[in-house]
Structure formats: C-alpha cells, structure tokens
Design an enzyme around this catalytic site. Sequence first.
Site, PDB file in Angstrom:
ATOM      1  N   HIS A   1      -7.473   5.329  10.201  1.00  0.00           N
ATOM      2  CA  HIS A   1      -8.257   5.268   8.847  1.00  0.00           C
ATOM      3  C   HIS A   1      -9.014   4.415   8.177  1.00  0.00           C
ATOM      4  O   HIS A   1      -9.414   4.627   6.645  1.00  0.00           O
ATOM      5  CB  HIS A   1      -6.518   4.747   7.917  1.00  0.00           C
TER       6      HIS A   1
ATOM      7  N   GLY B   1       3.853   1.994   9.929  1.00  0.00           N
ATOM      8  CA  GLY B   1       2.122   1.031   9.445  1.00  0.00           C
ATOM      9  C   GLY B   1       1.526   1.360   8.322  1.00  0.00           C
ATOM     10  O   GLY B   1       1.947   2.721   7.995  1.00  0.00           O
TER      11      GLY B   1
ATOM     12  N   HIS C   1      -4.211   5.248  15.666  1.00  0.00           N
ATOM     13  CA  HIS C   1      -3.436   5.658  13.840  1.00  0.00           C
ATOM     14  C   HIS C   1      -4.325   5.601  12.455  1.00  0.00           C
ATOM     15  O   HIS C   1      -5.404   5.733  12.115  1.00  0.00           O
ATOM     16  CB  HIS C   1      -2.098   6.543  13.877  1.00  0.00           C
ATOM     17  N   GLU C   2      -4.205   4.251  12.873  1.00  0.00           N
ATOM     18  CA  GLU C   2      -4.117   3.141  11.368  1.00  0.00           C
ATOM     19  C   GLU C   2      -5.784   2.879  11.546  1.00  0.00           C
ATOM     20  O   GLU C   2      -6.729   2.931  10.307  1.00  0.00           O
ATOM     21  CB  GLU C   2      -3.581   1.653  11.190  1.00  0.00           C
TER      22      GLU C   2
ATOM     23  N   LEU D   1       1.848   8.531   6.042  1.00  0.00           N
ATOM     24  CA  LEU D   1       2.320   8.410   4.805  1.00  0.00           C
ATOM     25  C   LEU D   1       1.257   8.861   3.482  1.00  0.00           C
ATOM     26  O   LEU D   1       1.713   9.356   2.359  1.00  0.00           O
ATOM     27  CB  LEU D   1       2.591   6.784   4.614  1.00  0.00           C
TER      28      LEU D   1
END
Length: 168
Positions: free
Chosen positions: A138, A46, A134-135, A93
Amino acid sequence: MALLEILAFPDPRLRTRAAPVKDVTKATRTLIDNMLETMYAAPGIGLAATQVNVHQRLLVMDVSEAHDAPQVFINPRFEVLDPELGAYDEGCLSVPGFYESITRPQKISVSALDRNGSPFSVNLDGLEAICLQHEVDHLNGKLFVDYLSPLKRQRIRKKLEKEQRTRA
Ligand code: GNR
Ligand code: NI
C-alpha cells in the site's frame, strides 16, 4: 480518537507512493491511534496510512483475536529470510468483499521505527509476514489486485465502481 475514511479501489489516491516520516511527533501518534481505532472498527488486521489518504510511510497491524496486540511500523523496510512462498486468501479494506489467493514469502525480517521514533527489528512469519508485506505494498501504491490477472482485476473494478455509484 476518530474514525478515518478508508479509500476504496479504484481510487487513484491509493496509487500514491508514500514519503518517509521525517520526525515522529505527537501528530504522528495521534494518526497512529486513529488508524488503530479505524482498523479495529472495520474490522481489519492491518491498515496503511495510504488507505486513509495520508501519504507517509506508516502502518499498523494486529493479528490477535483479542485486538490487544497492536504493532506500529514507521518507515518499515523488510528483507526476505526464507525464499519459500506460501499462498493465502487475502482481503483488503480498500477492496471490500473480494478475497483472492496471493503468493508471498512467508518469513521476513522488518526494521522500522516505533511510535516513539526508536528503531527496532523483528522477524515475522505466518499471517504477520503476509500482512506486513500487504501494507508495505500500500505504501508503494500497490494493491493485492495487482497480482491478479487483468481480467480478474477488471471484474473487481467494475463491481466496486457500480457499488460506489449506487451508494453515492
Ligand atoms: O484485514 C485485512 N485482512 C487481511 C487478510 C489477508 C491478507 C491481508 C490482510 S490486510 C487486511 C486489511 C487491509 O486492507 N490492510 O491494508
Ligand atoms: Ni489492504
């Protein structure tokens, strides 16, 4: 296509709250294609626009082994379908090299726009549900390390700062 630079914790730009995408344009689709290329190259499952320093509510995801099932979510909103929580060893990442068990709802319903600006809804579970949450974190300026104890978060920050100093 182009590879984009991925911001790393504790870069303050990762704390930006992304703004809704007003119009899905050709420029949006170019960004999506570059984000997919960057995600596959990393490799990751992702990527949120925040991570490439674009503060728009847009994310890409592909949990397939063959990297042949890209999913795009513009202005995503999700609802929890099943309050049952599950733990998963998450990585990021933007927090390279660290994996920690994070607990999240395991079944969600997502509404978003696709790459043509058309609305759609989909139910997600398993890794897709984890990754999407999770994204979206962000896009809200939140990282998985924020769920850890301050001590653990500080240890990760110190190690990454040291690595970033020696690489600079
Ligand atoms: O590649 C990634 N793997 C991953 C594993 C468990 C939970 C979440 C993720 S997302 C991550 C890529 C990334 O940092 N996306 O923001
Ligand atoms: Ni991440």
